[in-house]
Design an enzyme around this catalytic site. Structure first.
Site, short mmCIF file in Angstrom:
data_model
loop_
_atom_site.label_atom_id
_atom_site.label_comp_id
_atom_site.label_asym_id
_atom_site.label_seq_id
_atom_site.Cartn_x
_atom_site.Cartn_y
_atom_site.Cartn_z
N THR A 1 0.83 -1.21 0.00
CA THR A 1 0.00 0.00 0.00
C THR A 1 0.87 1.26 0.00
OG1 THR A 1 -0.19 0.04 2.42
CG2 THR A 1 -1.86 -1.20 1.21
N ASP A 2 0.24 2.37 -0.40
CA ASP A 2 0.94 3.65 -0.45
C ASP A 2 0.45 4.56 0.68
OD1 ASP A 2 -1.56 4.59 -1.27
OD2 ASP A 2 -0.98 4.79 -3.37
N GLN A 3 0.82 5.83 0.64
CA GLN A 3 0.43 6.77 1.69
C GLN A 3 -1.07 6.99 1.77
OE1 GLN A 3 2.85 10.28 0.92
NE2 GLN A 3 4.09 9.79 2.71
N VAL B 1 -3.97 2.62 -0.08
CA VAL B 1 -4.45 1.71 -1.13
C VAL B 1 -3.26 1.05 -1.81
CG1 VAL B 1 -6.54 3.07 -1.52
CG2 VAL B 1 -4.53 3.49 -2.94
#
Length: 143
Positions: free
Chosen positions: A15-17, A20
């Protein structure tokens, strides 16, 4: 048409910041699906590589419909959309637990000699793979 399915548990590291799945990770999931399809057909891609043949990506397309988040389970559906004896187009649907298609994709590949990158005829070099791909690919709609 053979459709292979593979479940993937979404890991936190994917996931990213925004919380998601980072967009490039779907390409990895597509590779997992493609490898699973080949396995479902009774073959092992690693054995082809040991024979000096690789299958680079010629083109890839991905459409993002709904995001995945950490802790969810994604199901990758993979099938052969087009096969002509040399080039292969794989299609992918990545579904959430509710069965919603969240990501669609397509990757085009060609088998080449590892040392020269010259394309090979799958039909001639691997007739058993050729036959399996012919049987597994999406069939045209008859009118």
């Amino acid at each position: 048409m053979l459709v292979s399915t593979k479940e993937i548990d979404v890991r936190y590291a994917e996931t990213d910041q925004m919380g998601v799945v980072y967009h490039a990770n779907y390409l990895v999931w597509m590779e997992v699906g493609r490898t699973n399809l080949i396995k479902d057909m009774g073959f092992n891609y690693a054995e082809v590589e040991e024979d000096g043949i690789i299958s680079p990506v010629l083109d890839v397309q991905v459409s993002y419909k709904k995001p995945f988040r950490y802790g969810e389970t994604a199901t990758v559906q993979t099938w052969i959309e087009v096969y002509d004896g040399i080039k292969i187009t794989y299609r992918y649907h990545i579904l959430n637990a509710d069965g919603d298609v969240c990501v669609t994709g397509e990757s085009k590949h060609v088998c080449v000699k590892k040392d020269s990158f010259r394309p090979i005829s799958i039909k001639r070099k691997y007739p058993d793979w050729h036959e399996a791909y012919e049987k597994a690919k999406k069939q045209p709609i008859e009118s």
